[in-house]
Design an enzyme around this catalytic site. Structure first.
Site, PDB file in Angstrom:
ATOM      1  N   GLY A 197       0.817  -1.205   0.000  1.00 32.92           N
ATOM      2  CA  GLY A 197       0.000   0.000   0.000  1.00 32.92           C
ATOM      3  C   GLY A 197       0.844   1.246   0.000  1.00 32.92           C
ATOM      4  N   PRO A 198       0.238   2.390  -0.297  1.00 30.92           N
ATOM      5  CA  PRO A 198       0.975   3.662  -0.301  1.00 30.92           C
ATOM      6  C   PRO A 198       1.492   3.998   1.097  1.00 30.92           C
ATOM      7  CG  PRO A 198      -1.179   3.872  -1.372  1.00 30.92           C
ATOM      8  CD  PRO A 198      -1.170   2.554  -0.675  1.00 30.92           C
ATOM      9  N   PRO A 199       2.407   4.940   1.199  1.00 31.80           N
ATOM     10  CA  PRO A 199       2.912   5.336   2.528  1.00 31.80           C
ATOM     11  C   PRO A 199       1.809   5.950   3.377  1.00 31.80           C
ATOM     12  CG  PRO A 199       4.382   6.100   0.782  1.00 31.80           C
ATOM     13  CD  PRO A 199       3.143   5.598   0.110  1.00 31.80           C
ATOM     14  N   GLY A 200       1.848   5.633   4.670  1.00 33.57           N
ATOM     15  CA  GLY A 200       0.928   6.252   5.610  1.00 33.57           C
ATOM     16  C   GLY A 200      -0.431   5.607   5.710  1.00 33.57           C
ATOM     17  N   THR A 201      -0.624   4.429   5.138  1.00 37.59           N
ATOM     18  CA  THR A 201      -1.941   3.795   5.173  1.00 37.59           C
ATOM     19  C   THR A 201      -2.140   2.886   6.378  1.00 37.59           C
ATOM     20  OG1 THR A 201      -1.085   2.092   3.683  1.00 37.59           O
ATOM     21  CG2 THR A 201      -2.285   3.917   2.688  1.00 37.59           C
ATOM     22  N   GLY A 202      -1.122   2.682   7.179  1.00 35.55           N
ATOM     23  CA  GLY A 202      -1.277   1.903   8.407  1.00 35.55           C
ATOM     24  C   GLY A 202      -0.702   0.515   8.353  1.00 35.55           C
ATOM     25  N   LYS A 203       0.304   0.267   7.517  1.00 28.42           N
ATOM     26  CA  LYS A 203       0.887  -1.081   7.418  1.00 28.42           C
ATOM     27  C   LYS A 203       1.625  -1.444   8.706  1.00 28.42           C
ATOM     28  CE  LYS A 203       3.157   0.051   3.654  1.00 28.42           C
ATOM     29  NZ  LYS A 203       2.596   1.386   3.399  1.00 28.42           N
ATOM     30  N   THR A 204       2.429  -0.540   9.213  1.00 32.25           N
ATOM     31  CA  THR A 204       3.144  -0.814  10.463  1.00 32.25           C
ATOM     32  C   THR A 204       2.170  -0.946  11.628  1.00 32.25           C
ATOM     33  OG1 THR A 204       5.015   0.458   9.610  1.00 32.25           O
ATOM     34  CG2 THR A 204       4.994  -0.004  11.965  1.00 32.25           C
ATOM     35  N   GLU A 420      -5.390  33.265 -10.902  1.00 34.17           N
ATOM     36  CA  GLU A 420      -6.251  32.371 -10.134  1.00 34.17           C
ATOM     37  C   GLU A 420      -7.704  32.503 -10.554  1.00 34.17           C
ATOM     38  OE1 GLU A 420      -4.912  30.121  -8.410  1.00 34.17           O
ATOM     39  OE2 GLU A 420      -2.901  30.968  -8.553  1.00 34.17           O
TER      40      GLU A 420
END
Length: 630
Positions: A197-204, A420
């Site tokens: 998964g992408p960084p910061g998704t809660g794997k750890t 803008e």
């Protein structure tokens, strides 16, 4: 402290003790002397018959009195002294000059370098004899053991937004709690679980939750901790890590960023003898070799599964691959509930609204959002966090921090306002564009101004008309500058917009097959895992370039036609931005007289003119140029 180092200290202490014994031994000490007197007093004592005998040793002379005391003097001239003693019948003895022994510190300092070199050599040799590459601890595993009974216990209740991934891991927890439940039926628990998964998704966090739920020891290590500059260190650390895990079984080994050591073999600089490949080979053997690792479960995480070695992903090693994606809107709401448990929030905080307004946020991004909101409220000396604080924190996270101290001239502010406003006008009227959220000319992050759009729902696939809309919105800023200030006074502020539009156009033509001329075929030339790629023929490359330019010119023409029709609204919005600096979507629509979203959803007719012709026809004499001469 290990036994080898203790032995080294013992040998060092023994050597220092020998030096001390040598320093105070009778062999190195001088003869006993009770007192020292002047040479003249010594001659007078001889003439007065106070001495029974005299001992001459070089320039030192000692005399023994009748009461047994020893008196010494320094005699530069001894002939008169000796003759006077002989005339009075005093015994005269002669000894060789005593050599003064060096001091203890002199001996220690002279031998200290040799002591250190010999000691380190003995210590290193003993370490090398105990195991390959274990000298100074190089071959020992750097995995950190976390005992769930001592450390903070993390369970599945602390993990939100990834329910499918949690269900995949429930069997792991059940096995760690009751291994016999599966073994009775002949089943085997997966040896390894790969979290993708992408960084910061809660794997750890998932790996910690598995350990907390099962109440099992937890070893954590990074893939880069295995490889060192010394040959064989990585393989030795892998062996040591699994040895420690077997002693604490059942347990979990979590390897973060395993792609650092688990890349495809055969592409390293060292060929088959590459140190990284040696480490990977040892890991493959430990995970599924001749020895069985009962009760040791490997959990690894990566965001690059495409570069991992196939032998690492086969059944028997990483049996399961669990996808941990960014959460959807419901998942984001659950994560917000978890992170706001310890934050006092007011009643006006609507977590569902915040979740809908944070598309694409990972769990780490949402945690950062909640923390920023709490800091915002703390700066204002509030006791609770309000919805306003969450909105400001969201703007800070998504658009960057405000840089009000940046010195900008009035003309630069005017250019930014029209730039803008051009983005905002195109986003309001182009079909399938994401809804406008906020427009600001306050510098944020690296940008001088920001036009922010937020999708209404999470998108899994993107349509062609949506991609065309994004390209046209990106072009709106440069087109507005050109319309108002002239082609000679366009600025470099559109560089990021140009890059984004070009990137999208290339992806549409080369990867998504959205070109009628090139057809349903991929022309992506990215390298494979072996570093090889198939080059395109010159004619195909030329056709791709032509299709990309044709697509960009078409979008530029449509956006130019739209802004030309809405030029009065463009000027009105830019002037309002110069006054208020920041406008929400509701304020923009109210200013421009847009009653509802249906007014902005009508598709635009296809403009057949080329961008060159349209750019030449932009000089409208009916609307004066609001900018001063530059």
């Amino acid at each position: 402290m290990n036994s080898s180092f203790k032995n080294f200290l013992i040998w060092l202490a023994a050597f220092i003790g020998l030096l001390l014994i040598f320093q105070i031994s009778p062999f190195s000490a001088k003869s006993h002397v009770d007192s020292s007197i002047a040479y003249s007093d010594f001659l007078y004592s001889i003439k007065s018959d106070h001495f029974t005998e005299i001992t001459v040793s070089g320039l030192d002379v000692r005399g023994k009195t009748k009461d047994g005391q020893v008196v010494a003097t320094y005699a530069p001239e001894r002939t008169q002294l000796i003759n006077s003693a002989i005339d009075r019948g005093i015994i005269v003895r002669a000894e060789p000059p005593a050599q003064e022994s060096p001091s203890f510190w002199h001996i220690l300092l002279s031998w200290l370098p040799f002591i250190i070199i010999i000691g380190l050599s003995i210590f290193s040799m003993r370490q090398l004899q105990s195991g390959s590459n274990r000298a100074m601890g190089f071959g020992r595993s750097r995995a950190k053991k976390n005992d769930p009974e001592v450390a903070k216990k993390i369970t599945f209740n602390d993990v939100a937004g990834i329910d499918e991934a949690k269900q995949e891991l429930e069997e792991i927890v059940e096995f760690l709690k009751d291994p016999q439940k599966f073994e009775r039926l002949g089943g085997k628990i997966p040896k390894g679980v790969l979290l993708i998964g992408p960084p910061g998704t809660g794997k750890t966090l998932l790996a910690k939750a598995i350990s907390g739920e099962a109440n099992a020891p937890y070893f954590s290590i990074s893939g880069s901790d295995f490889v060192e500059m010394f040959v064989g260190v990585g393989a030795s650390r892998v062996r040591d890590m699994f040895d420690q895990a077997k002693k604490n079984a059942p347990c979990i080994i979590f390897i973060d960023e395993i792609d650092a050591v688990g890349r495809h073999r055969g592409i390293g600089l060292g060929g088959g003898n590459d140190e990284r490949e040696q480490t990977l080979n040892q890991m493959l053997v430990e995970m599924d070799g001749f020895e069985d690792n009962q009760g040791v479960i490997i959990v690894a995480a990566t965001n690059r599964p495409d570069i991992l070695d196939p032998a690492l992903l086969r059944p028997g090693r990483f049996d399961r691959q669990v996808n941990v994606p960014n959460p959807d809107v419901n998942g984001r709401q659950q994560i917000l509930k978890v992170h706001t448990r310890k934050i006092p929030v007011s009643d006006d905080v609507k977590l569902d609204i915040i979740a809908r307004g944070t598309p694409g946020f990972s769990g780490a991004d949402i945690a950062n959002l909640c923390n920023e909101a709490a800091l915002m409220a703390a700066r204002k000396n509030k006791k609770i966090v309000a919805m306003e604080d969450f909105e400001q924190a969201k703007d800070r996270v998504m658009m960057g921090a405000e840089r009000r101290s940046l010195a900008m001239t009035d003309h630069e502010k005017k250019i930014t306002a029209y730039h803008e406003a051009g983005h905002a006008i195109v986003s309001l009227y182009v079909p399938q564009s994401d809804p406008l959220h906020k427009v600001t000319i306050i510098p944020r992050g690296q940008a001088l101004g920001v036009t922010m759009r937020l999708p209404e729902n999470d998108r899994i696939s993107v349509t062609k008309i949506k991609l065309l809309a994004d390209i046209q919105v990106a072009m709106g800023g440069r087109i507005a500058e050109e319309m108002i200030f002239g082609e000679d006074f366009i600025t470099t502020g559109a560089s990021s917009d140009i890059n984004m539009a070009t990137k999208l156009a290339k992806m549409m033509i080369k990867q998504f097959g959205m070109s009628e001329k090139l057809g349903f075929q991929s022309y992506d030339t990215q390298q494979d895992y072996m570093g090889h790629y198939t080059p395109l023929s010159p004619s195909t490359s030329q056709s791709i370039d032509e299709e990309i330019k044709k697509l960009l010119d078409s979008c530029y023409t449509r956006a130019t036609s739209l802004l030309k029709d809405k030029k009065k609204q463009l000027i009105t919005l830019a002037e309002k931005l110069l006054e208020d600096e920041t406008l929400s979507a509701q304020e923009v629509k109210q200013l421009l007289g847009i009653a509802n979203d249906t007014d902005t959803a009508s598709p635009l007719p296809v403009v057949k003119k080329t961008s060159k012709r349209v750019r030449k026809s932009l000089n409208d004499p009916q609307i004066p140029d609001p900018s001063p001469a530059v």
